[in-house]
Design a protein around this motif. Sequence first.
Motif, PDB file in Angstrom:
ATOM      1  N   LEU A   1       0.825  -1.199   0.000  1.00 28.90           N
ATOM      2  CA  LEU A   1       0.000   0.000   0.000  1.00 28.90           C
ATOM      3  C   LEU A   1       0.865   1.257   0.000  1.00 28.90           C
ATOM      4  CD1 LEU A   1      -2.784  -0.976   2.579  1.00 28.90           C
ATOM      5  CD2 LEU A   1      -2.506  -1.669   0.181  1.00 28.90           C
ATOM      6  N   ILE A   2       1.865   1.288   0.879  1.00 22.28           N
ATOM      7  CA  ILE A   2       2.712   2.485   0.909  1.00 22.28           C
ATOM      8  C   ILE A   2       3.553   2.581  -0.359  1.00 22.28           C
ATOM      9  CG2 ILE A   2       2.718   2.687   3.410  1.00 22.28           C
ATOM     10  CD1 ILE A   2       5.433   1.383   3.512  1.00 22.28           C
ATOM     11  N   GLY A   3       3.877   1.443  -0.962  1.00 20.56           N
ATOM     12  CA  GLY A   3       4.580   1.485  -2.245  1.00 20.56           C
ATOM     13  C   GLY A   3       3.743   2.154  -3.315  1.00 20.56           C
ATOM     14  N   ALA A   4       2.434   1.866  -3.323  1.00 21.99           N
ATOM     15  CA  ALA A   4       1.533   2.498  -4.292  1.00 21.99           C
ATOM     16  C   ALA A   4       1.489   4.007  -4.088  1.00 21.99           C
ATOM     17  CB  ALA A   4       0.134   1.902  -4.167  1.00 21.99           C
ATOM     18  N   LEU A   5       1.483   4.447  -2.830  1.00 25.42           N
ATOM     19  CA  LEU A   5       1.432   5.883  -2.528  1.00 25.42           C
ATOM     20  C   LEU A   5       2.725   6.577  -2.953  1.00 25.42           C
ATOM     21  CD1 LEU A   5      -0.182   5.754   1.034  1.00 25.42           C
ATOM     22  CD2 LEU A   5      -1.330   6.141  -1.162  1.00 25.42           C
ATOM     23  N   ILE A   6       3.857   5.946  -2.667  1.00 27.56           N
ATOM     24  CA  ILE A   6       5.143   6.531  -3.081  1.00 27.56           C
ATOM     25  C   ILE A   6       5.217   6.632  -4.594  1.00 27.56           C
ATOM     26  CG2 ILE A   6       7.639   6.185  -3.122  1.00 27.56           C
ATOM     27  CD1 ILE A   6       7.337   4.801  -0.369  1.00 27.56           C
ATOM     28  N   GLY A   7       4.803   5.577  -5.283  1.00 31.61           N
ATOM     29  CA  GLY A   7       4.833   5.599  -6.744  1.00 31.61           C
ATOM     30  C   GLY A   7       3.962   6.693  -7.310  1.00 31.61           C
ATOM     31  N   GLY A   8       2.769   6.888  -6.735  1.00 29.09           N
ATOM     32  CA  GLY A   8       1.883   7.951  -7.198  1.00 29.09           C
ATOM     33  C   GLY A   8       2.478   9.330  -6.967  1.00 29.09           C
ATOM     34  N   ALA A   9       3.095   9.531  -5.803  1.00 31.43           N
ATOM     35  CA  ALA A   9       3.735  10.811  -5.519  1.00 31.43           C
ATOM     36  C   ALA A   9       4.899  11.066  -6.468  1.00 31.43           C
ATOM     37  CB  ALA A   9       4.208  10.846  -4.064  1.00 31.43           C
ATOM     38  N   GLN A  10       5.662  10.021  -6.769  1.00 33.06           N
ATOM     39  CA  GLN A  10       6.776  10.158  -7.704  1.00 33.06           C
ATOM     40  C   GLN A  10       6.265  10.513  -9.099  1.00 33.06           C
ATOM     41  OE1 GLN A  10      10.273   9.764  -6.948  1.00 33.06           O
ATOM     42  NE2 GLN A  10      10.309  10.815  -8.921  1.00 33.06           N
ATOM     43  N   ALA A  11       5.138   9.923  -9.489  1.00 32.61           N
ATOM     44  CA  ALA A  11       4.546  10.245 -10.792  1.00 32.61           C
ATOM     45  C   ALA A  11       4.152  11.720 -10.858  1.00 32.61           C
ATOM     46  CB  ALA A  11       3.329   9.354 -11.051  1.00 32.61           C
ATOM     47  N   ALA A  12       3.589  12.236  -9.765  1.00 35.17           N
ATOM     48  CA  ALA A  12       3.218  13.651  -9.726  1.00 35.17           C
ATOM     49  C   ALA A  12       4.455  14.539  -9.836  1.00 35.17           C
ATOM     50  CB  ALA A  12       2.458  13.953  -8.432  1.00 35.17           C
ATOM     51  N   LEU A  13       5.518  14.168  -9.139  1.00 36.85           N
ATOM     52  CA  LEU A  13       6.763  14.933  -9.212  1.00 36.85           C
ATOM     53  C   LEU A  13       7.327  14.916 -10.630  1.00 36.85           C
ATOM     54  CD1 LEU A  13       9.155  16.440  -7.929  1.00 36.85           C
ATOM     55  CD2 LEU A  13      10.108  14.198  -7.308  1.00 36.85           C
ATOM     56  N   ASP A  14       7.353  13.756 -11.248  1.00 36.14           N
ATOM     57  CA  ASP A  14       7.876  13.646 -12.616  1.00 36.14           C
ATOM     58  C   ASP A  14       7.079  14.528 -13.571  1.00 36.14           C
ATOM     59  OD1 ASP A  14       9.690  11.767 -11.662  1.00 36.14           O
ATOM     60  OD2 ASP A  14       8.525  10.039 -12.340  1.00 36.14           O
ATOM     61  N   PHE A  15       5.746  14.526 -13.407  1.00 41.66           N
ATOM     62  CA  PHE A  15       4.872  15.297 -14.290  1.00 41.66           C
ATOM     63  C   PHE A  15       5.127  16.791 -14.127  1.00 41.66           C
ATOM     64  CE2 PHE A  15       0.964  17.422 -15.514  1.00 41.66           C
ATOM     65  CZ  PHE A  15       0.589  16.759 -16.678  1.00 41.66           C
ATOM     66  N   VAL A  16       5.180  17.266 -12.893  1.00 46.95           N
ATOM     67  CA  VAL A  16       5.367  18.696 -12.642  1.00 46.95           C
ATOM     68  C   VAL A  16       6.734  19.158 -13.130  1.00 46.95           C
ATOM     69  CG1 VAL A  16       5.576  20.435 -10.815  1.00 46.95           C
ATOM     70  CG2 VAL A  16       3.726  18.751 -10.738  1.00 46.95           C
ATOM     71  N   ARG A  17       7.761  18.382 -12.909  1.00 46.33           N
ATOM     72  CA  ARG A  17       9.105  18.742 -13.381  1.00 46.33           C
ATOM     73  C   ARG A  17       9.154  18.797 -14.905  1.00 46.33           C
ATOM     74  NH1 ARG A  17      14.144  15.748 -10.848  1.00 46.33           N
ATOM     75  NH2 ARG A  17      15.116  17.387 -12.098  1.00 46.33           N
TER      76      ARG A  17
END
Length: 393
Positions: free
Chosen positions: A238-254
């Motif tokens: 579950l926490i892996g899914a949350l980290i992956g989603g947050a990383q996706a948001a960071l990648d998109f914004v950058r």
Amino acid sequence: MKIPDRPELVARADALRELLWDDAVECERERRLSDRVVTALTEAGLLRLQTPRRLGGYETDMRTLLDVAIALGRGCPSAAWIAGVLNAGNFMAGLFPHGAGDEVWGDDPDARAALVLGMPSPAVELVEGGAVVSGEWAYVSGCLHAQWVSALIAVPTDADRPDVRFALMPVGEVAVKDTWYFAGMRGTGSNTVVADRVFVPEHRLVSYLPILNGETDGVVDPALPYRNSLTGLFAIGLIGALIGGAQAALDFVRAKGPNRPVAGSTYRDQTQSPTFQLDLAEATSKIDTAKLVAARIADTVDELARAGVNADLTVRARNRLESTQVGRLCREAVDTLLTAHGSSAFNESNPLQRLWRDINVGSRHAGFGMGIPEQVYGRALVGGDPREISFIV
């Protein structure tokens, strides 16, 4: 069968990122994973991570489960969440006696078992050879894509407390009630499972407390080499899914920053703004910290399991609190990133708003929320029994 190692399995998960990203809108709209996503996860072997090797699985460690979930979450948090839950469910199913494992995977090494840890409230009648179970369990992630489900039941006893057990039931013998209408993690299809006088044979009933405590020797399948508190590993995917989603948001914004203006300013683009830079630094630091904390949780579970040592209550309580902290860090990072990107992040066509909703809902899972993890760890730190506060320790 050659067992793929961690780098290979993570690479397989990374290879699915574009497909998961493309199907995320459909998964959210339909409130379930698409058939294409489930097939891809299955064919990549990413739903076999915790299946016993003797039955065609990989029996990986928890760090592998975490890293795979993070990689999948960068494509679709809902898909990563389901992969985490189904792998945890397969771990649980693997703890039943051999006869149950043969039923689950004997004809299909890709068979999947969902798992729900909600407090048991069903009606249970002991009969010759097993039990007859009726009741409902809400929030059963993975129930739409599983062949089996493990759920807690309370067997009546003469004592003050019932005998709590896991019951492993075929999905074909239960009903799924369509109840998952949530703002985020919609693709998980975490509906309600209903049993109406389902007979569960004795070999598909195991006591809850030994599995909760990792004290499973002689109680369940002795062939599995890994042992630890169930709650210590349940949250990892579950926490892996949350980290992956947050990383996706960071990648998109950058990625979008160099081509986005800063409204009401003279900056050429967002990357020239000190405020944008500070927001990126803050969000990146929080995501990196979440990864480090999550890795410690997974590594602690693995190290204790390899040593054949059960985690004490303080470590178990700490793992639960740190899982909560991971979710909070991811939620705060994504909030910062949406502010940095601008109000268009909330346009329904922008994937950031979906990631924002997924992380906000997922990070408030019952295992993480309402201040209970902090109370549990605090009670353990002063020498008390945290199980007096919550059974999820």
